[in-house]
Design a protein around this motif. Structure first.
Motif, PDB file in Angstrom:
ATOM      1  N   SER A   1       0.415   4.103  -1.291  1.00 22.27           N
ATOM      2  CA  SER A   1      -0.243   5.403  -1.168  1.00 22.27           C
ATOM      3  C   SER A   1      -0.235   5.907   0.266  1.00 22.27           C
ATOM      4  O   SER A   1      -0.295   7.121   0.500  1.00 22.27           O
TER       5      SER A   1
ATOM      6  N   THR B   1      -1.265  -7.175  -8.824  1.00 29.02           N
ATOM      7  CA  THR B   1      -2.335  -6.574  -9.625  1.00 29.02           C
ATOM      8  C   THR B   1      -2.468  -5.104  -9.261  1.00 29.02           C
ATOM      9  O   THR B   1      -2.032  -4.660  -8.190  1.00 29.02           O
ATOM     10  N   ALA B   2      -3.102  -4.369 -10.156  1.00 28.69           N
ATOM     11  CA  ALA B   2      -3.302  -2.931  -9.927  1.00 28.69           C
ATOM     12  C   ALA B   2      -4.597  -2.652  -9.187  1.00 28.69           C
ATOM     13  O   ALA B   2      -4.880  -1.510  -8.836  1.00 28.69           O
TER      14      ALA B   2
ATOM     15  N   ASP C   1       0.854  -1.191   0.000  1.00 27.53           N
ATOM     16  CA  ASP C   1       0.000   0.000   0.000  1.00 27.53           C
ATOM     17  C   ASP C   1       0.891   1.242   0.000  1.00 27.53           C
ATOM     18  O   ASP C   1       1.091   1.902   1.032  1.00 27.53           O
TER      19      ASP C   1
ATOM     20  N   ALA D   1      -4.139  -0.431  -2.072  1.00 28.41           N
ATOM     21  CA  ALA D   1      -3.617  -1.613  -2.771  1.00 28.41           C
ATOM     22  C   ALA D   1      -3.468  -2.761  -1.779  1.00 28.41           C
ATOM     23  O   ALA D   1      -2.983  -2.580  -0.656  1.00 28.41           O
ATOM     24  N   THR D   2      -3.899  -3.962  -2.220  1.00 31.69           N
ATOM     25  CA  THR D   2      -3.806  -5.145  -1.344  1.00 31.69           C
ATOM     26  C   THR D   2      -2.926  -6.229  -1.928  1.00 31.69           C
ATOM     27  O   THR D   2      -2.623  -7.213  -1.254  1.00 31.69           O
ATOM     28  N   ASP D   3      -2.523  -6.076  -3.205  1.00 31.93           N
ATOM     29  CA  ASP D   3      -1.762  -7.130  -3.866  1.00 31.93           C
ATOM     30  C   ASP D   3      -0.767  -6.469  -4.807  1.00 31.93           C
ATOM     31  O   ASP D   3      -1.158  -5.679  -5.679  1.00 31.93           O
ATOM     32  N   SER D   4       0.480  -6.777  -4.635  1.00 34.35           N
ATOM     33  CA  SER D   4       1.508  -6.170  -5.484  1.00 34.35           C
ATOM     34  C   SER D   4       1.478  -6.696  -6.905  1.00 34.35           C
ATOM     35  O   SER D   4       2.070  -6.111  -7.802  1.00 34.35           O
TER      36      SER D   4
ATOM     37  N   GLY E   1      -7.461  -2.559  -6.228  1.00 32.51           N
ATOM     38  CA  GLY E   1      -7.428  -2.271  -4.810  1.00 32.51           C
ATOM     39  C   GLY E   1      -8.836  -2.193  -4.271  1.00 32.51           C
ATOM     40  O   GLY E   1      -9.812  -2.492  -4.963  1.00 32.51           O
TER      41      GLY E   1
END
Length: 739
Positions: free
Chosen positions: A145, A172-173, A143, A167-170, A175
């Motif tokens: 941001s 994929t884009a 995350d 963001a929860t997963d590096s 969130g």
């Protein structure tokens, strides 16, 4: 329908009237109900949308207050506090702190995740419902941001949630939308945070708590945060809007009171509901498609129109059947009465017109006898009382008659009706249709009062304007003075007719006041001006000849129109003789009568028209006479150019040599050549010599001095000077540039 109204049966007209009244009431009431119901549904939709917006705002406020409480409790937790301030906390303390964070997370399902941040060790301690969890350094956190928020915490208001996509997963884009609550410790001298607790509230959980209140239509709810970012309320994604939509939102959100507005949004008409700002200075806006609001009223309007159509069809069929079988006798009576009335009107009109035409032709009138005849025919003009005659002449009569021959009587009848209707407001008027282009109005100027000449002139002007506006016909009017002599009716008619001829000088649409002239000087034709006109024509000065023609004819304006016609005829005869003489002397056929026609005054209504025709005649004569002269001059130019082309290499070639070859004077040769070619012979000789010199420079390797000699130049220096003057470069430079 207009045909049925005029020619239909009586009962048909009655039923049609009732049918259309019913339809009118139905359509009018449907329209009123449509707007009333639309307003009611519009207010209901506004109240409903406003309630949803308030519920959303209140839910976010309550949830973030709980998050604030959780953040403060975390700060008071001793185990978690060690992780925020110790650079290397004990493993047992870390484990206890993580267990406490998960406890908070499981106790409050609306919290998506909790971050505990230690700036000294640049470490995040994370407990989350989904996504990244555990202990992570700043450069490892997904995350990213949140790092921007911590680095720019000054731009966010204290204790205000921050809507964003976390963001929860590096890999994929994608969130999830969260409201982030930032709680930080005192700030050091370097303006950096000493420690922070971040609580992320799930936007999807808030929407779940709200239930289906926002999902029962195609509307959308937007959140405009305190940084003027426009976000979708359901998932907090940024919404891309056009300039017009953004301008509309910027106009609505600053308002302190809740309300709504109907406007176009994203190219569709919509109901835009806005509420007062929340404690966080957020603005919620609800966009509901206007079609959803008006669907119910559209059904009502459609049904009403269907009923009106059914009533119309039944009413028309019923009126047709009932009139055919029940009221046939009444229809026959109507038709018979209409025929009788038409016959009486036609015969009466013809009788009245014939009687009035005879009246103005009689020289010796028996007043009492004639008045009695007029009364019996329904004519109210009284020539024993003061009267005036107005002679109306139709402008461009021949053109109108050729264009609309069958409608000519209709046009004249319309002019008579217009004249009678305008003047009868104040005077007693009768109108007579005369031969050709004339209409005579007989006007009693006294009607229980004194004469009003200004008023009568104004009315005659109104007649001219009305004829031009309604039937597009111009009218010239001649008005006689007031007369009280019954025996003078015929002479006044002739006076008005003669005065109307002044249209030739005054132009179409003139309003002429006829005046009796007891003695008039005899007109004397100006032979000298006519001779000057012919001389100007022979000299080819057509404008001067035309001006003299107009001046000769215009001198007759103060005399009888018979003098004008005689003058124009005399000039036409003189022109005919002059043209015959010109044709004989010049040897050129002018084709008088076929190609060239001498204008006759009978064919023109105004002097301007006739003058223009005469000018065109003079121009045609000039073109034919001077065409022969022009061809001779062009032949002379060809001969001169031929001599220059063949003898350009002769050094003695000059204007004198060319004149000797042609056996003409140097003045004449030079003048004609310059007039037709706009250059003199010397320049033409030099131009031919330079052109040939260019060809020799490009096609041969001869020296420049030899080329100068072969092209007729007396010496090479003069050749250099003339070549550079003409081309801008020397002969050698020209050859080198084009090698």
């Amino acid at each position: 329908m207009n045909k049925i109204r005029r020619n239909g049966k009586l009962y048909t007209q009655l039923l049609l009237g009732l049918t259309f009244c019913i339809i009118l009431v139905l359509v009018a009431s449907s329209t009123v109900y449509y707007f009333i119901f639309t307003r009611i549904l519009q207010n209901e939709a506004f109240e409903y949308d406003l309630s949803n917006l308030r519920q959303t705002g209140n839910t976010v406020v309550k949830t973030t207050e709980n998050a604030q409480t959780v953040a403060f409790q975390i700060y008071r937790n001793s185990a978690i506090t060690k992780m925020m301030y110790y650079s290397e906390p004990d493993a047992f303390d870390t484990q206890a702190a993580m267990l406490n964070l998960r406890s908070y997370l499981s106790a409050m399902p609306f919290i998506q995740s909790i971050y505990v941040y230690n700036p000294a060790s640049e470490t995040f301690y994370i407990a989350a419902q989904s996504g990244q969890e555990g202990i992570w350094r700043e450069d490892e956190i997904v995350d990213t941001s949140i790092l921007d928020i911590l680095g720019n915490y000054q731009v966010y208001k204290p204790f205000t949630p921050i809507p964003r996509i976390m963001a929860t997963d590096s890999q994929t884009a994608a969130g999830i939308g969260v409201y982030t609550f930032l709680c930080y410790d005192a700030i050091g001298f370097d303006r950096k945070i000493n420690s922070a607790v971040i609580v992320n509230i799930s936007a999807s959980w808030i929407n779940k708590e709200l239930g289906n209140s926002q999902n029962d239509s195609n509307g959308r709810t937007f959140l405009v945060d305190d940084h003027h970012s426009v976000l979708a309320s359901e998932d907090l994604t940024n919404v891309k809007l056009g300039d017009a939509d953004l301008a509309l939102l910027e106009q609505l959100v600053p308002k302190k009171q809740s309300g709504f507005q109907v406007a176009n949004f994203q190219n569709h008409k919509a109901l835009i509901t806005y509420m007062t700002p929340t404690p966080y200075e957020w603005h919620y806006v609800r966009i509901t498609p206007y079609k959803e609001i008006t669907d119910k009223t559209m059904i009502i309007r459609t049904r009403t129109l269907q009923i009106a159509g059914g009533v119309l069809i039944v009413g028309l069929l019923l009126s047709l059947l009932m009139s055919r079988y029940l009221y046939l006798p009444i229809n026959k009576i109507e038709n018979r009465m209409s025929d009788l009335e038409s016959e009486r009107r036609d015969s009466s009109y013809t009788l009245r017109q014939n009687m009035l035409r005879k009246l103005i032709q009689i020289h010796d009138i028996n007043p009492q006898l004639q008045l009695e005849k007029l009364r019996r025919a329904g004519i109210h003009f009284d020539f024993t009382k003061p009267y005036r005659l107005a002679y109306l002449r139709i402008d461009q009569f021949d053109h109108i008659r050729k264009r609309s021959h069958k409608d000519m009587l209709t046009y004249k009848f319309a002019i008579m009706n217009i004249g009678t209707e305008v003047c009868s407001k104040q005077y007693q008027v009768e109108s007579v249709d005369l031969e050709d282009d004339g209409i005579l109005m007989l006007i009693n100027t006294f009607e229980g009062g004194s004469p009003q000449p200004d008023s009568l002139f104004s009315m005659l002007k109104d007649i001219q304007n009305a004829c031009m506006e309604y039937i597009h016909i111009g009218i010239t009017i001649a008005l006689t003075p007031v007369s009280e002599n019954p025996q003078g009716l015929n002479s006044h008619y002739k006076l008005a007719k003669e005065a109307s001829n002044q249209r030739f000088f005054l132009g179409r649409g003139a309003l002429i006041q006829a005046a009796e002239q007891p003695h008039q000087a005899k007109y004397s034709f100006c032979v000298g001006k006519e001779r000057a006109m012919v001389e100007e024509l022979m000299a080819g000065k057509t404008s001067e000849a035309t001006a003299l023609f107009r001046e000769i004819v215009n001198e007759t304006a103060g005399h009888s129109f018979q003098d004008t016609m005689a003058t124009a005829t005399h000039i036409a005869l003189t022109l005919s003789n002059t043209l015959a003489e010109m044709e004989k002397n010049s040897g050129t056929r002018l084709n008088i009568g076929s190609e060239l026609t001498i204008p006759s005054i009978d064919h023109y209504e105004t002097l301007d028209e006739m003058t223009e025709a005469v000018h065109l005649l003079f121009e045609a004569i000039k073109a034919k006479i001077f065409e022969k002269r022009s061809s001779k001059q062009e032949d002379l130019i060809r001969k001169i150019n031929g001599i220059i082309e063949t003898r350009y290499n002769d050094p003695n070639l000059s204007l004198n040599l060319v004149s000797e070859e042609l056996k003409m004077s140097t003045y004449h040769v030079s003048r004609v050549y310059r007039q037709l070619t706009l250059t003199n012979i010397v320049d033409a000789i030099n131009s031919v010599r330079i052109d040939n010199a260019k060809a020799l420079l490009l096609q041969t390797e001869k020296p420049v001095t030899e080329i100068a000699e072969r092209t007729g130049f007396t010496n090479s220096s003069y050749f250099h000077r003339m070549f550079k003057k003409t081309t801008g470069v020397t002969p050698a430079e020209f050859r080198k540039a084009n090698a």
